[in-house]
Design a protein around this motif. Sequence first.
Motif, PDB file in Angstrom:
ATOM      1  N   TYR A  15      14.989-116.059   8.876  1.00 11.02           N
ATOM      2  CA  TYR A  15      14.407-115.904   7.536  1.00 11.02           C
ATOM      3  C   TYR A  15      14.573-117.271   6.885  1.00 11.02           C
ATOM      4  CZ  TYR A  15      15.346-110.951   8.498  1.00 11.02           C
ATOM      5  OH  TYR A  15      15.414-109.702   9.069  1.00 11.02           O
ATOM      6  N   VAL A  18      17.838-119.262   7.418  1.00 12.44           N
ATOM      7  CA  VAL A  18      18.874-118.364   7.957  1.00 12.44           C
ATOM      8  C   VAL A  18      18.457-117.826   9.323  1.00 12.44           C
ATOM      9  CG1 VAL A  18      20.091-116.167   7.577  1.00 12.44           C
ATOM     10  CG2 VAL A  18      19.564-117.649   5.634  1.00 12.44           C
ATOM     11  N   ALA A  20      19.174-115.042  11.475  1.00 15.29           N
ATOM     12  CA  ALA A  20      19.870-113.750  11.397  1.00 15.29           C
ATOM     13  C   ALA A  20      20.205-113.231  12.786  1.00 15.29           C
ATOM     14  CB  ALA A  20      18.998-112.739  10.659  1.00 15.29           C
ATOM     15  N   PRO A  39      30.031-107.128  11.500  1.00 16.02           N
ATOM     16  CA  PRO A  39      30.308-107.303  10.074  1.00 16.02           C
ATOM     17  C   PRO A  39      29.007-107.343   9.263  1.00 16.02           C
ATOM     18  CG  PRO A  39      31.388-109.002  11.404  1.00 16.02           C
ATOM     19  CD  PRO A  39      30.451-108.281  12.305  1.00 16.02           C
ATOM     20  N   ASN A  40      29.113-107.257   7.952  1.00 16.17           N
ATOM     21  CA  ASN A  40      27.938-107.372   7.080  1.00 16.17           C
ATOM     22  C   ASN A  40      27.192-108.657   7.416  1.00 16.17           C
ATOM     23  OD1 ASN A  40      29.872-106.070   4.384  1.00 16.17           O
ATOM     24  ND2 ASN A  40      28.244-105.021   5.430  1.00 16.17           N
ATOM     25  N   GLY A  41      25.865-108.534   7.521  1.00 12.56           N
ATOM     26  CA  GLY A  41      25.045-109.719   7.757  1.00 12.56           C
ATOM     27  C   GLY A  41      25.025-110.203   9.201  1.00 12.56           C
ATOM     28  N   ALA A  42      25.578-109.408  10.116  1.00 13.80           N
ATOM     29  CA  ALA A  42      25.651-109.834  11.526  1.00 13.80           C
ATOM     30  C   ALA A  42      24.277-109.859  12.197  1.00 13.80           C
ATOM     31  CB  ALA A  42      26.587-108.911  12.301  1.00 13.80           C
ATOM     32  N   GLY A  43      23.330-109.098  11.668  1.00 14.15           N
ATOM     33  CA  GLY A  43      21.988-109.079  12.259  1.00 14.15           C
ATOM     34  C   GLY A  43      21.586-107.736  12.850  1.00 14.15           C
ATOM     35  N   LYS A  44      22.339-106.690  12.532  1.00 16.57           N
ATOM     36  CA  LYS A  44      22.069-105.364  13.118  1.00 16.57           C
ATOM     37  C   LYS A  44      20.756-104.782  12.621  1.00 16.57           C
ATOM     38  CE  LYS A  44      25.865-103.758  11.285  1.00 16.57           C
ATOM     39  NZ  LYS A  44      26.308-104.982  10.570  1.00 16.57           N
ATOM     40  N   THR A  45      20.594-104.763  11.295  1.00 14.91           N
ATOM     41  CA  THR A  45      19.372-104.167  10.731  1.00 14.91           C
ATOM     42  C   THR A  45      18.149-104.966  11.158  1.00 14.91           C
ATOM     43  OG1 THR A  45      20.577-103.214   8.886  1.00 14.91           O
ATOM     44  CG2 THR A  45      18.219-103.511   8.562  1.00 14.91           C
ATOM     45  N   SER A  46      18.258-106.278  11.161  1.00  5.96           N
ATOM     46  CA  SER A  46      17.133-107.109  11.604  1.00  5.96           C
ATOM     47  C   SER A  46      16.740-106.721  13.029  1.00  5.96           C
ATOM     48  CB  SER A  46      17.504-108.592  11.564  1.00  5.96           C
ATOM     49  OG  SER A  46      17.848-108.967  10.253  1.00  5.96           O
ATOM     50  N   ARG A  55       9.480-105.369  11.877  1.00  8.55           N
ATOM     51  CA  ARG A  55       9.563-106.829  11.716  1.00  8.55           C
ATOM     52  C   ARG A  55       9.171-107.480  13.023  1.00  8.55           C
ATOM     53  NH1 ARG A  55      12.302-108.442   7.189  1.00  8.55           N
ATOM     54  NH2 ARG A  55      13.653-106.841   6.303  1.00  8.55           N
ATOM     55  N   GLN A  85      17.960 -97.738   6.663  1.00  2.71           N
ATOM     56  CA  GLN A  85      19.213 -97.796   5.910  1.00  2.71           C
ATOM     57  C   GLN A  85      19.046 -97.176   4.525  1.00  2.71           C
ATOM     58  OE1 GLN A  85      21.653-101.509   4.765  1.00  2.71           O
ATOM     59  NE2 GLN A  85      21.936-101.251   6.938  1.00  2.71           N
ATOM     60  N   GLU A 157      23.026 -96.792   9.871  1.00  4.35           N
ATOM     61  CA  GLU A 157      24.130 -96.271   9.043  1.00  4.35           C
ATOM     62  C   GLU A 157      23.877 -94.826   8.601  1.00  4.35           C
ATOM     63  OE1 GLU A 157      25.865 -98.846   6.159  1.00  4.35           O
ATOM     64  OE2 GLU A 157      25.183-100.649   7.173  1.00  4.35           O
ATOM     65  N   HIS A 189      29.593 -98.748  10.100  1.00 10.40           N
ATOM     66  CA  HIS A 189      30.760 -99.592   9.817  1.00 10.40           C
ATOM     67  C   HIS A 189      32.043 -98.797  10.036  1.00 10.40           C
ATOM     68  CE1 HIS A 189      28.738-103.183   8.540  1.00 10.40           C
ATOM     69  NE2 HIS A 189      27.942-102.472   7.764  1.00 10.40           N
TER      70      HIS A 189
HETATM   71  N1  LIG Z   1      14.161-110.202   4.315  1.00 12.20           N
HETATM   72  C1  LIG Z   1      15.133-111.102   4.399  1.00 12.20           C
HETATM   73  N2  LIG Z   1      14.999-112.326   3.849  1.00 12.20           N
HETATM   74  C2  LIG Z   1      15.963-113.252   3.938  1.00 12.20           C
HETATM   75  N3  LIG Z   1      17.140-113.048   4.564  1.00 12.20           N
HETATM   76  C3  LIG Z   1      17.344-111.851   5.126  1.00 12.20           C
HETATM   77  C4  LIG Z   1      16.357-110.812   5.076  1.00 12.20           C
HETATM   78  N4  LIG Z   1      16.843-109.730   5.727  1.00 12.20           N
HETATM   79  C5  LIG Z   1      18.073-110.076   6.171  1.00 12.20           C
HETATM   80  N5  LIG Z   1      18.378-111.337   5.814  1.00 12.20           N
HETATM   81  C6  LIG Z   1      19.616-112.079   6.149  1.00 12.20           C
HETATM   82  O1  LIG Z   1      19.784-112.020   7.545  1.00 12.20           O
HETATM   83  C7  LIG Z   1      21.153-111.833   7.892  1.00 12.20           C
HETATM   84  C8  LIG Z   1      21.311-110.563   8.733  1.00 12.20           C
HETATM   85  O2  LIG Z   1      21.007-109.436   7.928  1.00 12.20           O
HETATM   86  P1  LIG Z   1      20.973-107.954   8.517  1.00 12.20           P
HETATM   87  O3  LIG Z   1      20.548-107.055   7.408  1.00 12.20           O
HETATM   88  O4  LIG Z   1      20.182-107.950   9.761  1.00 12.20           O
HETATM   89  O5  LIG Z   1      22.518-107.746   8.867  1.00 12.20           O
HETATM   90  P2  LIG Z   1      23.339-106.402   9.127  1.00 12.20           P
HETATM   91  O6  LIG Z   1      24.196-106.689  10.301  1.00 12.20           O
HETATM   92  O7  LIG Z   1      22.425-105.232   9.218  1.00 12.20           O
HETATM   93  O8  LIG Z   1      24.226-106.308   7.824  1.00 12.20           O
HETATM   94  P3  LIG Z   1      24.874-105.032   7.027  1.00 12.20           P
HETATM   95  O9  LIG Z   1      25.975-104.528   7.885  1.00 12.20           O
HETATM   96  O10 LIG Z   1      25.387-105.654   5.779  1.00 12.20           O
HETATM   97  O11 LIG Z   1      23.781-104.028   6.819  1.00 12.20           O
HETATM   98  C9  LIG Z   1      21.918-111.829   6.570  1.00 12.20           C
HETATM   99  O12 LIG Z   1      22.398-113.115   6.341  1.00 12.20           O
HETATM  100  C10 LIG Z   1      20.871-111.434   5.556  1.00 12.20           C
HETATM  101  O13 LIG Z   1      21.182-111.964   4.297  1.00 12.20           O
END
Ligand SMILES: Nc1ncnc2c1ncn2[C@@H]1O[C@H](COP(=O)(O)OP(=O)(O)OP(=O)(O)O)[C@@H](O)[C@H]1O
Length: 309
Positions: A15, A18, A20, A39-46, A55, A85, A157, A189
């Motif tokens: 992104y 970043v 991800a 952890p938060n922001g690890a890239g799971k949802t992406s 996406r 989510q 989640e 989590h």
């Molecule tokens: N649409 C977006 N635009 C910019 N950055 C994004 C976007 N979506 C996610 N990110 C960034 O990408 C990284 C991974 O995010 P992601 O949501 O995939 O993590 P996650 O492991 O699912 O986190 P969580 O456990 O907090 O849900 C983070 O740094 C987040 O801020």
Amino acid sequence: MDTPAVEVTDLVKRYGDVTAVAGLSFTAARGAVTALLGPNGAGKTSTIEICEGFRRADAGRVRVLGLDPVRDSRALKPRVGVMPQSGGVPTGVRAGEWLRLMAALHARPVPPEALLERLGLSAVERTPFRRLSGGQQQRLSLAAAVIGRPELVFLDEPTAGLDPQARMATWELIGDLRAAGVGVVLTTHYMEEAERLSDHVVIIDHGRVVADGPTSDLTRGGQELRFRTRTGLDVSALAAALPAGCAVAEHGAGHYTVTCADPAGPSPGLVATVTTWCAAHDVIPEDLRVHRRTLEDVFLELTGRDLRN
Ligand SMILES: Nc1ncnc2c1ncn2[C@@H]1O[C@H](COP(=O)(O)OP(=O)(O)OP(=O)(O)O)[C@@H](O)[C@H]1O
């Protein structure tokens, strides 16, 4: 039918500046629960959203039931259930109405009333989505993901914020999906939940896989004997009384761990040796127990204790 439920190879998602997801690979089997942890922001949802076709990847290869989630999205839609989510349901639509609408899109749906009943939503069937509690919204979203009898479900989640009863009902539903041969890919989590539910765990940190394997393999070994008593025990004297390959350490005031090289973990003989030594030194080993390495221990070992931004 032999293709895995999900195959992700060298996936990259950026992104802007970043990154991800930074070259991530894993496989999720059919008829099994695969937990993506991190952890938060690890890239799971992406990662999950790319698998769902929501996406686009910047690089890498993703196959879902052997198909490409973007190119083959029409073919995959009836075969894959998705619980995002949050959101995904129009806020004004009533709970029952939404499920009936979802059911109508599938050839052989689960009867909506049965799912409402099972997930404790019958009483709010006529309530608009925005007026449901957070937990009720979660459960409706889960119901919508499974109503079409999918071959694979992505649950992002699924139990976040649920009360213990709703969490239990969700676990049972996930267990039934697995038993019916459905592939389940979920994020959570709650490490205890992942340990209890999943056959396979993929731990992700900074967009990369840091551990990948059967849940029981990841937590195997690492057993230790723990007890607490007064601080300042002569740990080298205790260690000298133990079989070769065992070590004793005091962690924090008065908390002791005895670790041994034996992969089978502490033996009854070791417990007897420790308690005999304690008796001879007028020490009561309080809360003496064999601590099995948990998924949370493994998670923290691999991802550290620092908070993520
Ligand atoms: N649409 C977006 N635009 C910019 N950055 C994004 C976007 N979506 C996610 N990110 C960034 O990408 C990284 C991974 O995010 P992601 O949501 O995939 O993590 P996650 O492991 O699912 O986190 P969580 O456990 O907090 O849900 C983070 O740094 C987040 O801020």
